[in-house]
Structure formats: structure tokens, C-alpha cells
Design a protein around this motif. Structure first.
Motif, PDB file in Angstrom:
ATOM      1  N   GLY A 118       9.166   3.530   3.809  1.00  0.00           N
ATOM      2  CA  GLY A 118       8.591   3.823   2.500  1.00  0.00           C
ATOM      3  C   GLY A 118       9.088   5.139   1.938  1.00  0.00           C
ATOM      4  N   TYR A 119       9.195   6.143   2.791  1.00  0.00           N
ATOM      5  CA  TYR A 119       9.658   7.463   2.354  1.00  0.00           C
ATOM      6  C   TYR A 119      11.113   7.394   1.896  1.00  0.00           C
ATOM      7  N   PHE A 132       0.805  -1.223   0.000  1.00  0.00           N
ATOM      8  CA  PHE A 132       0.000   0.000   0.000  1.00  0.00           C
ATOM      9  C   PHE A 132       0.837   1.272   0.000  1.00  0.00           C
ATOM     10  N   THR A 133       2.031   1.235   0.583  1.00  0.00           N
ATOM     11  CA  THR A 133       2.872   2.432   0.503  1.00  0.00           C
ATOM     12  C   THR A 133       3.361   2.665  -0.921  1.00  0.00           C
ATOM     13  N   ARG A 134       3.422   1.623  -1.713  1.00  0.00           N
ATOM     14  CA  ARG A 134       3.798   1.799  -3.121  1.00  0.00           C
ATOM     15  C   ARG A 134       2.777   2.679  -3.833  1.00  0.00           C
ATOM     16  N   LEU A 157      12.815  -5.893   0.235  1.00  0.00           N
ATOM     17  CA  LEU A 157      14.044  -6.301   0.908  1.00  0.00           C
ATOM     18  C   LEU A 157      14.294  -5.450   2.150  1.00  0.00           C
ATOM     19  N   GLN A 158      14.022  -4.136   2.076  1.00  0.00           N
ATOM     20  CA  GLN A 158      14.130  -3.308   3.270  1.00  0.00           C
ATOM     21  C   GLN A 158      13.174  -3.800   4.363  1.00  0.00           C
ATOM     22  N   ALA A 199       0.741  12.109   3.155  1.00  0.00           N
ATOM     23  CA  ALA A 199      -0.123  11.043   2.632  1.00  0.00           C
ATOM     24  C   ALA A 199       0.242   9.691   3.239  1.00  0.00           C
ATOM     25  N   LEU A 200       1.536   9.411   3.341  1.00  0.00           N
ATOM     26  CA  LEU A 200       1.957   8.170   3.995  1.00  0.00           C
ATOM     27  C   LEU A 200       1.494   8.149   5.447  1.00  0.00           C
TER      28      LEU A 200
END
Length: 409
Positions: free
Chosen positions: A338-339, A134-136, A356-357, A149-150
Motif C-alpha cells: 500500500g505504501y 481499507f489501505t486506500r 493488480l499489485q 497509520a498503515l
């Protein structure tokens, strides 16, 4: 070529009007996924399972570690599936499979192997409907207000962190833990159509020169990202954070109950942790659009360390401080991953790189509950775990302050 004025317009005025449906889908999906709703309910089952099945806290903590290990091994693969086949299909199948498997827990009769098998199975299905997915979408639809937004999308984890202990703890005390799993199954099933109908991978190109459209297809490959120092610094930060903090979250309710609180009192105080997660998500999301994120990371986790240390030394008088600090830690971690992924490596291969992160991050989440459970089994309290968490914040601060400028918008 897009002019500066058009760029400003495309990255500010229209972002929320264009992306609110995707933001809603991400908000719902992140709230009900395996790493949110189930994670924040983990502490609720500890005492009921001990009483009914005789399992130790380390044995129960291993349940979460097993699911985390499975997610760690599969996160990059899940990210590649999303990059290739799109969010709608992959995340919907993931939510459906994981939701159905929640019902399997209601059939347990005391065999630890059953607990562990179910924990592994729902992680296999559930990994593709975590924040990895969803962060994508949020990163693709928002540029100027990406941090905010995140933060908004991830506040649903805070809502779950509030609702699950606040209402599920007394519900389970009244109706039994199996009824609690049925409720979680129903929540996932109700959320599934919202995610399926509203989620999208990227904005459509309408010819307006929207910078978000162009950036959705630019960035490093996974192999190129692995050759950067930034990748490993970011990974180290969140490995340390997850090892320090994520075993303490499910231990928070039993910690309070061990100190003499009732289930309702412990659930009420733990719910404040959920409020702190929500506030942390929004505040940090707002600030990282305005302050260099590594500086913010250092400040936030310094405060987390102080909060954990205060509870270890001062006892229940500082439980509220610790709840707020732990909530801010959880409120910062996933949206910052994500950021950082979007800003250092771009979006073209976001799923694989973030995967991977995320695997590195949840490696610590696999270590932490067993470690914290073992500390309780040996010492009879969680003080050593709290002091260890505070100590691990020191290298987090140092590494954060050495991160370079961003390479992508």
C-alpha cells in the motif's frame, strides 16, 4: 497556494484527529476480512479435516489456493468498483456476503468439491473487503504519518494471528471445527456496522489547503503505472515474498504438532507469530516514515530468510525465532504494498493499481500452500519449504536495493 507552514500543519497536527474514525474502521475491517481472520485460522482445520474426511494436506492446501486464485483474478476489478462507487457500499456488501458464506462450511460432509466451491464463493464476495479497500482510505487520510497509520490499521491482522491460534485451536479441540466457523461468522457480523458507519473515501475539502485533499485525486492511471519499471519491481518483490512465506503460516501449527507439541502448546507458540505481526506492523510503519522504504524492505526480509533457515537446520529449538521472523514478514508485506503504491503511483486510481499489485502478491499465496503441502506429503516435514523460503529472500533484497526515489508524497 499552500505555504510550507500550512503544509506542515495539515500533514502532521491534524491527521489523527481528522482520520481516527476511518483508521478504526480500517482496523476492524482488515482484522476480520478473508485474508486475515480466515487465513490465520487455516492451520486449525487441517488435522480435524484429515481425521473426519480423510483429505490429504495438499488437498486441504488447495482450498486456500482456490480462494487466492479467485481473489487474484478479481482484485483489479474490485479496486475499480471501489474507485467508482466508493468504499462504504462496496466493502459492506463484500463483508456481508463473505460472512454469510462462512456458515456454509458448517454443512460440509466430506465432498472436496463442496469445500472448493465454498472457498471460491467467499473469495468472490470477500476480495473487496481486504486491505485493497481499507489501505486506500488510510492512504487518503494520512500523508506525513502514512506509514504509521498503515501500520496501526494493519495491526489487527496481528491480533487475529494471535487470537485465532491461541484461543480457536483449543476451542475447536473442545467443541468441534464447525463451532469455530460459527464464531467467525458472528465476528464478521458484529464488525459490519462499524465499517459501514465509519469508513470514508477521502477527507472533505474545508478550504484549509490540506495536502491530503489534493492528493486524493492525483496520480497515474493503471495503464501509465504498468509502463513504469517501479510497478514491476514492486510486484516481483511481493510475489517472491508471498510464494516463500504464505504457505508456511497455515503450516506452522501442524509443523509444531508433527514435532510432538499438543494443540494448546502449538497454538500458544503460533500466537507469538501473531504478536510478531503486530510489532512488525507498528515498527515498520513507524520506520518507513523516517527511513527510505526500499532499504527497510531489504533488511526486514534478510532477517526473515535467516529465521526460516534457522528452523530448518536447528529444529524446534528455533521455532520461536522462526515465529518472530514469519510474523515480521507478514507484518511488512501488505502495508508496504500500500505504501509503495501510494508513493510511486498516487491515489487517483489507487484501487485499480493496488488491486493488480495485490493480484500479483496473492498469485504467490496461491502457489505457496500447494507447494508446501506437497513438500510435506513427499518428505514428511517442512524443512525443504523453509530452506526454499530463505533462498527466495535473496532476490527480494537485490530488487529492493534497486528501487528509485518516490514520485508522490
Amino acid at each position: 497556494m499552500t505555504s510550507a507552514g500550512n503544509l506542515e500543519q495539515s500533514t502532521s497536527v491534524n491527521e489523527f484527529a481528522r482520520g481516527w474514525t476511518v483508521l478504526l474502521a480500517a482496523f476492524v475491517g482488515i482484522g476480520v476480512n478473508l485474508a486475515s481472520m480466515v487465513y490465520y485460522s487455516t492451520g486449525i482445520w487441517v488435522r480435524p479435516w484429515q481425521e473426519e474426511f480423510g483429505w490429504t494436506r495438499a488437498e486441504i492446501g488447495a482450498q486456500q489456493s482456490i480462494s487466492v486464485i479467485v481473489m487474484m483474478l478479481l482484485a483489479t476489478f474490485a479496486g475499480r468498483l471501489i474507485d467508482r462507487y466508493g468504499l462504504k457500499i462496496v466493502t459492506s456488501i463484500s463483508l456481508l456476503g463473505y460472512g454469510v458464506l462462512l456458515l456454509g462450511f458448517t454443512q460440509m460432509t466430506g465432498d472436496l468439491a463442496t469445500l472448493y466451491a465454498l472457498s471460491a464463493a467467499y473469495a468472490v464476495f470477500g476480495v473487496a473487503s481486504t486491505a485493497l479497500a481499507f489501505t486506500r482510505a488510510v492512504n487518503a487520510f494520512f500523508v506525513k504519518y502514512r506509514g504509521l497509520a498503515l501500520g496501526i490499521s494493519l495491526t489487527s491482522t496481528g491480533i487475529m494471528a494471535y487470537l485465532m491460534p491461541r484461543f480457536m485451536t483449543p476451542f475447536v479441540a473442545e467443541n468441534g471445527w464447525r463451532a469455530g466457523y460459527v464464531i467467525m461468522f458472528l465476528i464478521v457480523m458484529a464488525s459490519l456496522p462499524i465499517v459501514y458507519l465509519l469508513i470514508r473515501d477521502a477527507p472533505e475539502d474545508d478550504g484549509s489547503g490540506d495536502v491530503a485533499v489534493a492528493q486524493a485525486h492525483t496520480g497515474l492511471t493503471l495503464g501509465a503505472a504498468l509502463r513504469t519499471v517501479e510497478f514491476w519491481k514492486v510486484g516481483a518483490i511481493f510475489l517472491l515474498v508471498s510464494t516463500a512465506v504464505l504457505g508456511l503460516i497455515p503450516a506452522f501449527i501442524p509443523l509444531l504438532q508433527d514435532s510432538g507439541m499438543t494443540a494448546a502448546e502449538a497454538g500458544g507458540l503460533a500466537a507469538i507469530l501473531g504478536v510478531s505481526v503486530m510489532v512488525g506492523r507498528l515498527l515498520i510503519g513507524f520506520l518507513i516514515d523516517r527511513i527510505f522504504a526500499p532499504y527497510l524492505t531489504a533488511v526486514v526480509f534478510a532477517l526473515v530468510g535467516l529465521g526460516c533457515l534457522s528452523l530448518a537446520i536447528g529444529g524446534l529449538d528455533y521455532a520461536l525465532v522462526a515465529a518472530i521472523a514469519l510474523g515480521f514478514a507478514v507484518g511488512a508485506e501488505v502495508d508496504l504494498i500500500g505504501y509503495y503504491t501510494a508513493r510511486y503511483f498516487g491515489l487517483a486510481h489507487y484501487g485499480a493499481i493496488y488491486g493488480l499489485q495485490y493480484s500479483i502478491f496473492i498469485m504467490g499465496a496461491g502457489i505457496s500452500p500447494i507447494l508446501i503441502g506437497h513438500i510435506w506429503d513427499v518428505t514428511g516435514n517442512y524443512n525443504l519449504g523453509l530452506m526454499l523460503a530463505a533462498a527466495l529472500m535473496l532476490p527480494v533484497i537485490v530488487i529492493s536495493l534497486t528501487l528509485p526515489k518516490f514520485t508522490h508524497k
